[in-house]
Write an enzyme that holds these catalytic residues in place. Structure first.
Site, PDB file in Angstrom:
ATOM      1  N   SER A 128       3.786  65.436   7.771  1.00 42.59           N
ATOM      2  CA  SER A 128       5.098  64.859   7.480  1.00 42.59           C
ATOM      3  C   SER A 128       6.187  65.911   7.676  1.00 42.59           C
ATOM      4  O   SER A 128       7.267  65.621   8.203  1.00 42.59           O
ATOM      5  CB  SER A 128       5.143  64.315   6.046  1.00 42.59           C
ATOM      6  OG  SER A 128       4.226  63.264   5.869  1.00 42.59           O
ATOM      7  N   SER A 141       7.419  61.969   2.299  1.00 42.72           N
ATOM      8  CA  SER A 141       6.140  62.028   1.597  1.00 42.72           C
ATOM      9  C   SER A 141       5.603  60.616   1.506  1.00 42.72           C
ATOM     10  O   SER A 141       6.246  59.744   0.910  1.00 42.72           O
ATOM     11  CB  SER A 141       6.307  62.616   0.196  1.00 42.72           C
ATOM     12  OG  SER A 141       5.119  62.461  -0.570  1.00 42.72           O
ATOM     13  N   GLY A 192       4.931  59.910  -2.070  1.00 40.29           N
ATOM     14  CA  GLY A 192       6.087  60.123  -2.930  1.00 40.29           C
ATOM     15  C   GLY A 192       5.741  60.912  -4.176  1.00 40.29           C
ATOM     16  O   GLY A 192       6.536  60.962  -5.126  1.00 40.29           O
ATOM     17  N   GLU A 198       3.419  59.093   9.531  1.00 39.59           N
ATOM     18  CA  GLU A 198       3.982  60.281  10.165  1.00 39.59           C
ATOM     19  C   GLU A 198       4.617  59.951  11.515  1.00 39.59           C
ATOM     20  O   GLU A 198       5.674  60.500  11.866  1.00 39.59           O
ATOM     21  CB  GLU A 198       2.890  61.339  10.305  1.00 39.59           C
ATOM     22  CG  GLU A 198       2.396  61.860   8.970  1.00 39.59           C
ATOM     23  CD  GLU A 198       0.904  62.154   8.933  1.00 39.59           C
ATOM     24  OE1 GLU A 198       0.394  62.488   7.835  1.00 39.59           O
ATOM     25  OE2 GLU A 198       0.240  62.043   9.983  1.00 39.59           O
TER      26      GLU A 198
END
Length: 219
Positions: A82, A121, A124, A186
């Site tokens: 990420s 993310s 998260g 991603e």
């Protein structure tokens, strides 16, 4: 290659490419549908809102773009792949002339009010990312979060949350994606970053030739 207890599936690279393309197209369609719905709702509420935030009546993706455009400085952060995806966005925003910093580099300054932290993310909940978002928010900076989890700790800290309807990296049931370990998320981070950049670039009126001199020449 490691041994596997499941029956192997014969899949050519071309077939894999087609499957990945289909998944990415599906995500984009969902994001466009959500953006259209949010835009309609925003138009209905724009005249009645009392917020002093000029981005409050905009759809989420346009809120993110507006926040980046108005930022004093932009900081980008993500863990693993990420983070690599967001570095691509950081480069494009630098080409646009924004003051951009990748968190973790030795030259990255302290974040402060007027700045924006752009983070990605899937869960998260990545500890380092959440801690950075907490620091940014406490410092008066705005946080833009790209995540699959709207109820996550990261989303709770964000001024703008872009929700990607993709599998998290530990979702291995293949119900939301056939790809391994968060790959679809991603990939979407890269596409969203390019879309935000493209919108900001066109709004700037600058030509590609005008942006190009900012490209790295120490390669």
């Amino acid at each position: 290659m490691p041994s596997c207890t499941d029956t192997p599936v014969t899949l050519t690279v071309t077939e894999s490419l087609a499957a990945i393309a289909a998944e990415n197209a599906g995500i984009v369609r969902q994001l466009l549908t959500t953006a259209t719905t949010n835009s309609r709702n925003s138009r209905n509420s724009r005249n009645s809102r009392n917020s002093t935030d000029d981005t409050a009546g905009l759809p989420t993706l346009d809120q993110a773009a507006a926040a980046l455009r108005g930022a004093r400085r932009v900081f980008v952060l993500g863990a693993g792949r990420s983070g690599l995806a967001l570095r691509m966005t950081a480069m494009r925003l630098m080409h646009l002339g924004l003051d951009v910093h990748v968190v973790g580099e030795v030259t990255t300054p302290a974040i402060a009010a007027g700045d924006v932290l752009l983070v990605a993310s899937g869960s998260g909940a990545t500890a380092a990312v959440v801690r950075a978002a907490e620091t940014a928010a406490a410092s008066g900076a705005r946080v833009i979060a790209i995540t699959t989890a709207p109820d996550s700790p990261l989303a709770a800290l964000a001024a703008v949350t872009v929700v990607v309807p993709a599998a998290q990296k530990q979702d291995h049931d293949e119900l939301r994606s056939l790809q391994y370990s968060g790959a679809l998320f991603e990939q979407t981070v890269v596409v969203l970053g390019d879309a935000i950049f493209h919108s900001l670039w066109k709004a700037s009126g600058a030509t590609a030739d005008e942006l190009w001199p900012r490209h790295a020449n120490l390669e």
